[in-house]
Write a protein that holds these residues in place. Structure first.
Motif, short mmCIF file in Angstrom:
data_model
loop_
_atom_site.label_atom_id
_atom_site.label_comp_id
_atom_site.label_asym_id
_atom_site.label_seq_id
_atom_site.Cartn_x
_atom_site.Cartn_y
_atom_site.Cartn_z
N VAL A 74 6.68 -4.66 0.27
CA VAL A 74 5.51 -3.91 0.74
C VAL A 74 4.96 -3.07 -0.40
O VAL A 74 5.70 -2.29 -1.02
N ILE A 75 3.66 -3.20 -0.67
CA ILE A 75 2.98 -2.36 -1.65
C ILE A 75 2.35 -1.18 -0.93
O ILE A 75 1.60 -1.36 0.03
N THR A 121 -3.91 -14.76 5.09
CA THR A 121 -2.67 -14.85 4.32
C THR A 121 -1.42 -14.75 5.18
O THR A 121 -0.34 -15.18 4.76
N GLY A 122 -1.54 -14.16 6.35
CA GLY A 122 -0.36 -13.90 7.17
C GLY A 122 0.40 -12.66 6.76
O GLY A 122 1.43 -12.33 7.35
N ASN A 123 -0.10 -11.95 5.76
CA ASN A 123 0.52 -10.69 5.36
C ASN A 123 -0.07 -9.54 6.15
O ASN A 123 -1.26 -9.54 6.50
N PHE A 124 0.74 -8.54 6.44
CA PHE A 124 0.25 -7.44 7.26
C PHE A 124 -0.22 -6.27 6.41
O PHE A 124 0.15 -6.12 5.24
N PHE A 303 6.84 4.88 7.39
CA PHE A 303 7.62 3.96 6.57
C PHE A 303 8.72 3.28 7.39
O PHE A 303 9.00 2.10 7.20
N ARG A 304 9.31 4.03 8.28
CA ARG A 304 10.37 3.47 9.14
C ARG A 304 9.81 2.33 9.99
O ARG A 304 10.41 1.25 10.09
N ALA A 305 8.64 2.57 10.60
CA ALA A 305 8.03 1.55 11.45
C ALA A 305 7.61 0.33 10.64
O ALA A 305 7.76 -0.81 11.09
N THR A 306 7.09 0.57 9.44
CA THR A 306 6.67 -0.54 8.58
C THR A 306 7.86 -1.39 8.17
O THR A 306 7.81 -2.63 8.19
N ALA A 307 8.96 -0.74 7.80
CA ALA A 307 10.17 -1.48 7.41
C ALA A 307 10.72 -2.28 8.58
O ALA A 307 11.12 -3.44 8.41
N ARG A 308 10.76 -1.69 9.74
CA ARG A 308 11.30 -2.39 10.91
C ARG A 308 10.46 -3.63 11.24
O ARG A 308 10.99 -4.67 11.61
N GLN A 310 8.58 -5.32 9.05
CA GLN A 310 8.75 -6.29 7.97
C GLN A 310 10.06 -7.06 8.12
O GLN A 310 10.14 -8.25 7.80
N GLN A 311 11.07 -6.39 8.64
CA GLN A 311 12.39 -7.01 8.83
C GLN A 311 12.48 -7.82 10.13
O GLN A 311 13.49 -8.50 10.37
N GLY A 312 11.47 -7.74 10.97
CA GLY A 312 11.49 -8.45 12.24
C GLY A 312 12.23 -7.73 13.34
O GLY A 312 12.43 -8.29 14.43
N VAL A 313 12.61 -6.48 13.10
CA VAL A 313 13.31 -5.69 14.12
C VAL A 313 12.34 -5.25 15.21
O VAL A 313 12.69 -5.18 16.40
#
Length: 406
Positions: A74-75, A121-124, A303-308, A310-313
């Motif tokens: 993630v940038i 692109t399928g990127n969020f 950041f926590r929500a973005t990471a979760r 990105q990880q599919g959680v």
């Protein structure tokens, strides 16, 4: 534990906050994997510190795009408002997900370019409206959707956050409508109080992650500080397609700080939300509920929500280009309605100098004037001020292009 690799563009000012928040979440699935520092001479010491801590330093955004794969997922873009769209589009086009600071873009055309790129692109692209990650706002939204307050009638917000000349000197685009040919639209509505306009649109939406679609906007903008292009006093009225009335009454030209306060009115009761997250629900039949943000650090929650995600959680982002489009429409439409910013007459303004020498331009009595406008759901031109000027409303039901400077 899976960890999402974040790279931050920049290392000073708000970028430093990004770096600190990511580093603090190492045990919660986030890791800092790189920082872009293009001003190597000016930021040499900061670059040395980060490199010594084991983080890769990129000399440019282009270098990050070319070589970051494998380390960067993630940038993060805590960059100038005019750069939001171009850098987001480039990041997603190169295969990265993006965390973009608010506001997402100054114009709806730029926001739509971000949306199209994400779809292609399928990127969020996660947007950093941190209050949409607040437990209090999300619980209040659920309360509205379950019908506790009956049919939603109106949502209004007021706030006074004084800003001295130093605030406008912090970067080249602060206090500007246009900077070096790029549209900025800085000011209280599109920057400091942007969170609360987005909150209102979110609360008025009829889906848990959705925002309301707008029908019409009327706005007035005024300037107490003669050294800036932008307004430092603004009132915005909007009507949603579901006929909910929204009102925003905000300023940077006050003598006192009065934190944002949102009042939600339904046919069966009211809700009051305060800046610290304290929320009170009161129904006409005597039911009362109180809640808050449960100690959540909202800056870290983004950041926590973005990471979760990105990880599919987690299966849905809280804040995206889709559910912030109404915000950009509101901002653009409000500028089309307000037109030229009205400067306050000299007799309505005085200056105050702080102990540190900072100069602050104060609109006399603006705290009480905005409170009256909030209470009456009136624009400043409607409460009898000699310097206030009324403006026409703008239909934004099918809004796709911002045109006030055409």
């Amino acid at each position: 534990m899976d960890r999402t690799g974040f790279a931050v563009v920049g290392a000073q000012n708000f970028a430093a906050e990004y770096i600190s928040r990511i580093r603090s979440l190492r045990d919660e699935g986030a890791r800092l994997t790189g920082v872009v520092i293009s001003e190597r001479k000016a930021e040499a010491e900061r670059a040395r510190e980060l490199r010594a801590d084991g983080f890769r330093i990129y000399d440019s955004y282009e270098e990050l795009l070319r070589t970051g794969h494998g380390q960067v997922d993630v940038i993060c873009l805590p960059v100038s408002i005019p750069a939001h769209a171009d850098l987001s589009v480039a990041g997603m086009a190169h295969g990265y997900d993006v965390l973009l600071e608010k506001p997402p873009a100054p114009t709806v055309g730029e926001l739509d370019a971000i949306r199209r790129t994400s779809d292609r692109t399928g990127n969020f692209c996660s947007i950093g409206f941190q209050h949409l990650h607040a437990p209090s706002i999300r619980r209040l939204k659920r309360t509205l959707l379950d019908g506790t307050l009956g049919e939603l009638e109106s949502i209004a917000c007021k706030g006074c956050w004084p800003r001295s000349d130093a605030y406008y000197d912090r970067n080249p685009w602060a206090g500007k409508l246009v900077h070096e040919g790029d549209i900025v639209l800085d000011g209280p509505v599109n920057n400091a109080f942007a969170h609360f306009l987005q909150n209102m649109l979110f609360l008025a939406g009829d889906r848990i992650h959705g925002t309301a679609s707008l029908a019409e906007i009327t706005a007035e903008r005024y300037r107490a500080n003669p050294e800036i292009q932008a307004a430092d006093i603004a009132c915005v009225h909007a009507t949603t397609e579901c006929e909910v009335d929204l009102g925003l009454y905000v300023t940077h030209a006050s003598a006192e700080r009065r934190d944002p306060h949102i009042l939600v009115t339904g046919t069966d009761g009211t809700a009051e939300w305060h800046y610290d997250g304290t929320t009170t629900i009161q129904t006409h039949d005597g039911q009362r509920a109180e809640f808050d943000n449960e100690g959540v650090d909202l800056g870290k929650a983004v950041f926590r929500a973005t990471a979760r995600y990105q990880q599919g959680v987690s299966d849905e982002l809280y804040c995206t280009p889709d559910n912030t489009r109404a915000f950009v429409v509101a901002v653009d439409g409000s500028f089309e309605s307000s037109g030229s910013i009205v400067p306050l007459p000299d007799e309505a303004v005085h200056t105050e100098t702080a102990d540190d020498g900072a100069v602050h331009h104060v609109a006399d009595g603006i705290e009480d004037l905005l409170n009256e406008a909030f209470t009456r759901r009136a624009l400043l031109s409607e409460i009898g001020l000699p310097w206030a000027e009324s403006r026409p409303g703008v239909d934004v039901t099918e809004y796709t292009r911002f045109t006030p400077f055409a």
